[in-house]
Each structure stands twice: as structure tokens, then as C-alpha cells.
Design a protein around this motif. Structure first.
Motif, mmCIF file in Angstrom:
data_model
loop_
_atom_site.group_PDB
_atom_site.id
_atom_site.type_symbol
_atom_site.label_atom_id
_atom_site.label_comp_id
_atom_site.label_asym_id
_atom_site.label_seq_id
_atom_site.Cartn_x
_atom_site.Cartn_y
_atom_site.Cartn_z
ATOM 1 N N ALA A 161 -31.709 28.603 -14.364
ATOM 2 C CA ALA A 161 -33.091 28.158 -14.153
ATOM 3 C C ALA A 161 -33.112 26.859 -13.360
ATOM 4 N N ALA A 162 -32.161 25.963 -13.618
ATOM 5 C CA ALA A 162 -32.082 24.717 -12.863
ATOM 6 C C ALA A 162 -31.727 24.996 -11.409
ATOM 7 N N TYR A 219 -34.903 13.762 -7.780
ATOM 8 C CA TYR A 219 -34.515 14.005 -9.173
ATOM 9 C C TYR A 219 -35.651 14.710 -9.891
ATOM 10 N N ILE A 220 -35.321 15.824 -10.537
ATOM 11 C CA ILE A 220 -36.305 16.606 -11.295
ATOM 12 C C ILE A 220 -35.758 16.817 -12.697
ATOM 13 N N TRP A 221 -36.577 16.550 -13.690
ATOM 14 C CA TRP A 221 -36.209 16.824 -15.089
ATOM 15 C C TRP A 221 -37.033 18.004 -15.564
ATOM 16 N N GLN A 222 -36.417 18.895 -16.317
ATOM 17 C CA GLN A 222 -37.142 20.016 -16.922
ATOM 18 C C GLN A 222 -36.613 20.243 -18.329
ATOM 19 N N GLU A 223 -37.416 20.886 -19.142
ATOM 20 C CA GLU A 223 -36.953 21.299 -20.469
ATOM 21 C C GLU A 223 -35.735 22.198 -20.292
ATOM 22 N N ASN A 224 -34.818 22.164 -21.251
ATOM 23 C CA ASN A 224 -33.596 22.949 -21.159
ATOM 24 C C ASN A 224 -33.905 24.434 -21.056
ATOM 25 N N VAL A 268 -28.538 20.216 -0.830
ATOM 26 C CA VAL A 268 -27.482 20.248 -1.837
ATOM 27 C C VAL A 268 -28.153 20.174 -3.202
ATOM 28 N N ILE A 269 -27.882 21.156 -4.031
ATOM 29 C CA ILE A 269 -28.499 21.240 -5.353
ATOM 30 C C ILE A 269 -27.417 21.036 -6.413
ATOM 31 N N ILE A 270 -27.662 20.051 -7.270
ATOM 32 C CA ILE A 270 -26.758 19.785 -8.385
ATOM 33 C C ILE A 270 -27.549 19.991 -9.681
ATOM 34 N N PRO A 271 -27.320 21.119 -10.373
ATOM 35 C CA PRO A 271 -27.916 21.271 -11.692
ATOM 36 C C PRO A 271 -27.071 20.478 -12.692
ATOM 37 N N THR A 272 -27.720 19.876 -13.661
ATOM 38 C CA THR A 272 -26.961 19.073 -14.618
ATOM 39 C C THR A 272 -27.557 19.165 -16.015
ATOM 40 N N TYR A 273 -26.702 18.942 -16.989
ATOM 41 C CA TYR A 273 -27.121 18.862 -18.385
ATOM 42 C C TYR A 273 -26.103 18.000 -19.127
ATOM 43 N N ASN A 274 -26.558 16.838 -19.583
ATOM 44 C CA ASN A 274 -25.712 15.919 -20.357
ATOM 45 C C ASN A 274 -24.369 15.645 -19.677
ATOM 46 N N ARG A 275 -24.424 15.193 -18.434
ATOM 47 C CA ARG A 275 -23.210 14.882 -17.675
ATOM 48 C C ARG A 275 -23.180 13.422 -17.213
ATOM 49 N N LYS A 276 -23.721 12.551 -18.010
ATOM 50 C CA LYS A 276 -23.787 11.135 -17.646
ATOM 51 C C LYS A 276 -22.433 10.582 -17.213
ATOM 52 N N ASP A 304 -32.201 18.209 -13.558
ATOM 53 C CA ASP A 304 -31.711 17.873 -14.895
ATOM 54 C C ASP A 304 -32.335 18.844 -15.883
ATOM 55 N N ASP A 305 -31.498 19.646 -16.502
ATOM 56 C CA ASP A 305 -31.954 20.705 -17.398
ATOM 57 C C ASP A 305 -32.079 20.215 -18.834
ATOM 58 N N GLY A 306 -32.791 19.104 -18.998
ATOM 59 C CA GLY A 306 -33.111 18.619 -20.337
ATOM 60 C C GLY A 306 -32.087 17.690 -20.953
ATOM 61 N N SER A 307 -31.360 16.934 -20.149
ATOM 62 C CA SER A 307 -30.339 16.026 -20.685
ATOM 63 C C SER A 307 -30.922 15.043 -21.694
ATOM 64 N N THR A 308 -30.108 14.730 -22.696
ATOM 65 C CA THR A 308 -30.511 13.775 -23.730
ATOM 66 C C THR A 308 -29.511 12.629 -23.865
ATOM 67 N N ASP A 309 -28.535 12.554 -22.961
ATOM 68 C CA ASP A 309 -27.462 11.564 -23.066
ATOM 69 C C ASP A 309 -27.627 10.374 -22.129
ATOM 70 N N GLY A 310 -28.772 10.225 -21.501
ATOM 71 C CA GLY A 310 -28.979 9.120 -20.574
ATOM 72 C C GLY A 310 -28.692 9.472 -19.131
#
Length: 113
Positions: free
Chosen positions: A71-72, A61-66, A8-16, A40-46
Motif C-alpha cells: 500500500a505504501a 514525506y507522506i505518513w499513512q496509517e499502517n 524514487v519511492i522509499i516505503p518505510t515502517y519503523n526504520r529510524k 511512512d506506513d505508520g511508523s511509531t519509532d520516531g
């Protein structure tokens, strides 16, 4: 008989404020042979801190630059080990029996005639 692994793949960006519902809905599935990958496609919101603190050891959990959602998704697919891949948006959730209902349908090749 071994049940197929579902990645199961959940791409996310600033969805805290939303991602916990998505993650919990996967972890609470009645079908248990699951690999959960959050990209995580570069989240900045925690978002990252929340996931690392609350779900340590329960998911990958994987973090990458936006780089945008596609791409995520692709990054998640590249590391997935499952027999099947399922995507879930980070602001959505699944009913508890979703995978238990879907996997047998996918395994029954007569459904694709």
C-alpha cells in the motif's frame, strides 16, 4: 536536452535506525533529476520526526496509517511525477552512480530487443 525525471519511492515502517542511509544514498546520486518520495506506513519509532527534521524541503514525506508495504508503494506511485519509477527499501542504499548508469540503459530502446 532535459534529463528524464526519476521518482524514487522509499516505503518505510519503523526504520529510524536505517532510513538515513537510504535517503542519503538517493540525495547523493550523481544523476540529479530526482524526485524522492518517502511513504511512512505508520511508523511509531520516531522515523517521521527524524525525516521531517533532517530532510525538510529535500523530499516529499507522506505518513499513512499502517497498511503494509504494498500500500505504501502504491501510494508513492500514485503521486510520482517521474518518467521512471525506482523503489528502494528503507534499510538499503544505492551506490552513487546507480541512476546515472540505469537511466541511459532505460532510454536506449535497443536494450529491450
Amino acid at each position: 536536452m532535459t534529463l528524464p525525471l526519476v521518482s524514487v519511492i522509499i516505503p518505510t515502517y519503523n526504520r529510524k535506525n536505517y532510513i538515513q542511509d537510504a535517503i542519503d544514498s538517493v540525495l547523493q546520486q550523481t544523476y540529479k533529476n530526482i524526485e524522492l518520495i518517502i511513504v511512512d506506513d505508520g511508523s511509531t519509532d520516531g522515523t517521521g520526526e527524524l525525516i521531517r527534521n533532517k530532510y525538510k524541503g529535500m523530499l516529499n514525506y507522506i505518513w499513512q496509517e499502517n497498511q503494509e508495504r504494498s500500500a505504501a508503494r502504491n501510494r508513492g506511485m500514485n503521486i510520482a511525477k517521474g518518467d521512471y519509477i525506482a523503489f528502494l527499501d528503507s534499510d538499503d542504499y544505492w551506490e552513487r552512480n546507480k541512476l546515472a548508469q540505469m537511466v541511459p540503459l532505460l532510454q536506449d530502446e535497443n536494450n529491450f530487443d
